[in-house]
Design an enzyme around this catalytic site. Sequence first.
Site, PDB file in Angstrom:
ATOM      1  N   HIS A 125       0.759  -1.119  -0.082  1.00  0.00           N
ATOM      2  CA  HIS A 125       0.023  -0.093   0.103  1.00  0.00           C
ATOM      3  C   HIS A 125       0.955   1.291  -0.060  1.00  0.00           C
ATOM      4  O   HIS A 125       0.585   2.317   0.862  1.00  0.00           O
ATOM      5  CB  HIS A 125      -1.043  -0.106   1.154  1.00  0.00           C
ATOM      6  CG  HIS A 125      -1.912  -0.929   1.163  1.00  0.00           C
ATOM      7  ND1 HIS A 125      -2.408  -1.395   0.140  1.00  0.00           N
ATOM      8  CD2 HIS A 125      -2.597  -1.652   2.174  1.00  0.00           C
ATOM      9  CE1 HIS A 125      -3.441  -2.539   0.440  1.00  0.00           C
ATOM     10  NE2 HIS A 125      -3.471  -2.588   1.672  1.00  0.00           N
ATOM     11  N   GLU A 148     -11.528  -3.993  -2.780  1.00  0.00           N
ATOM     12  CA  GLU A 148     -10.633  -3.042  -3.417  1.00  0.00           C
ATOM     13  C   GLU A 148     -10.466  -3.358  -4.826  1.00  0.00           C
ATOM     14  O   GLU A 148      -9.935  -4.182  -5.444  1.00  0.00           O
ATOM     15  CB  GLU A 148      -9.127  -2.968  -2.743  1.00  0.00           C
ATOM     16  CG  GLU A 148      -9.211  -3.189  -1.315  1.00  0.00           C
ATOM     17  CD  GLU A 148      -8.060  -3.909  -0.667  1.00  0.00           C
ATOM     18  OE1 GLU A 148      -6.939  -3.779  -0.938  1.00  0.00           O
ATOM     19  OE2 GLU A 148      -8.320  -4.464   0.367  1.00  0.00           O
ATOM     20  N   HIS A 176      -9.725   2.108   0.318  1.00  0.00           N
ATOM     21  CA  HIS A 176      -9.547   0.931   1.188  1.00  0.00           C
ATOM     22  C   HIS A 176     -10.986   0.906   2.481  1.00  0.00           C
ATOM     23  O   HIS A 176     -10.471   0.607   3.554  1.00  0.00           O
ATOM     24  CB  HIS A 176      -8.083   0.958   1.861  1.00  0.00           C
ATOM     25  CG  HIS A 176      -7.722  -0.557   2.214  1.00  0.00           C
ATOM     26  ND1 HIS A 176      -8.350  -1.244   3.360  1.00  0.00           N
ATOM     27  CD2 HIS A 176      -6.894  -1.389   1.830  1.00  0.00           C
ATOM     28  CE1 HIS A 176      -7.667  -2.173   3.190  1.00  0.00           C
ATOM     29  NE2 HIS A 176      -6.665  -2.240   2.310  1.00  0.00           N
TER      30      HIS A 176
HETATM   31  C1  BGC Z   1      -4.611  -6.625   2.307  1.00  0.00           C
HETATM   32  C2  BGC Z   1      -4.425  -7.221   3.747  1.00  0.00           C
HETATM   33  C3  BGC Z   1      -3.844  -6.490   4.508  1.00  0.00           C
HETATM   34  C4  BGC Z   1      -5.081  -5.074   4.688  1.00  0.00           C
HETATM   35  C5  BGC Z   1      -4.552  -3.985   5.690  1.00  0.00           C
HETATM   36  C6  BGC Z   1      -5.542  -5.632   2.490  1.00  0.00           C
HETATM   37  O1  BGC Z   1      -5.549  -4.627   1.217  1.00  0.00           O
HETATM   38  O2  BGC Z   1      -5.051  -7.404   1.349  1.00  0.00           O
HETATM   39  O3  BGC Z   1      -3.569  -8.274   3.567  1.00  0.00           O
HETATM   40  O4  BGC Z   1      -3.899  -6.954   5.951  1.00  0.00           O
HETATM   41  O5  BGC Z   1      -5.141  -4.607   3.311  1.00  0.00           O
HETATM   42  O6  BGC Z   1      -3.474  -3.575   5.526  1.00  0.00           O
END
Ligand code: BGC
Length: 391
Positions: free
Chosen positions: A142, A354, A216
């Site tokens: 991310h 997402e 998210h």
């Molecule tokens: C990911 C997860 C992660 C979460 C929070 C999601 O987009 O796929 O693995 O724990 O985000 O970070």
Amino acid sequence: MRWFTRTAARLGAVPLIITGLAVLGPAAPSAVGASQPRIEKDVFGSTPDGAAVDRYTLTNGRGMRVRILTYGGIIQSIEVPDRRGRTANVALGFDNITDYVESSPYFGSITGRYANRIANGRFTLDGVTHQLALNDGVNHLHGGTVGFDKRIWRAAEIRDRDAVGLELTYTSPDGEENYPGALDVTVTYRLTRDNTIHVDYRATTDAPTVVNLTNHTYFNLGGEGSGSIEDHRLTLDASRYTPVNDTLIPTGAIDSVAGTPMDFRRPTAIGERVRDGFEQLVIGRGYDHNYVLDRRDDTSLEQAARVIDPDSGRVLTIRTTEPGIQFYSGNFLDGTLVGTSGRIYRQGDGFALETQHFPDSPNQPQFPSTELRPGDTYRTSTTYQFSTDRG
Ligand code: BGC
């Protein structure tokens, strides 16, 4: 970069805002009330280093109210009526800025520059290797240590005939989080009178780079803090997905969902097969997978997911121009976070869907490209439409 260029060219020619006034039913009775769409601003707080964070409240006059922060472009709350007109906030979040800064697992945020994982935080573009932060075990997640979810975005209010909205802009300097190129990003949120949140993403760069943006938000259609989402019935318009290794990086395969607990082509309760012992669910501690959407073409806004909460009757329909959607069943929520209404979030108390390009695309040439080059414009759109099963 061909995908984005084509997208840009084609999307430019079609209206992205579907006003849908023709399909509006009677205004839902609710605490939010039937009135004119409006947008209001207040101060949410300041970050520990003293930056002011504003909060914008968008009301559509049809029962929906959405709150957005300039910190991370976070959707802090989404209030929606249920089948009896009772309103609840269906987005997980916090009631204060400190929790967002110190402990948020990306609640509601814009994630970038690269949403999802890049293996070993490393990719090579035009012969140059870039090493990014390893902020998720051995991988990059991310956008790194201080991603777009932790930046303050400039906000401009939008008042259209049929919508209120917020245009958020951020310029990410060349080399920020070790990504190449200065990236100009605009994310536009619009709340329309047909209870839909439209999100449009746009980015340009001054040097070759990679980009993958998403929002998210974690949803619980029964209301945040109301318990598990395992009874929610999910449909994913995807007959394939990208299986992952034990660090959640795609193996490179694109597998069929048929005959496995990954199959959500028909409405199925999220919890129905999550404990089946299927290897991919063991690795992810539940669902944490990118689904390859069954698209008619690679440019139009097409349905990707639909979620129904049988108790409240709330329905969420997600449409996108993106090729993939990460379905995350809130596996890492562990009871340590206290949400907006003061209740703790336990495993499976929220889910994220997402819309995005596939994880680790910069290292997987067979996946749709996430490269962006000077002169091209990154453009994607996603909509979140709320309705009820009797509405
Ligand atoms: C990911 C997860 C992660 C979460 C929070 C999601 O987009 O796929 O693995 O724990 O985000 O970070």
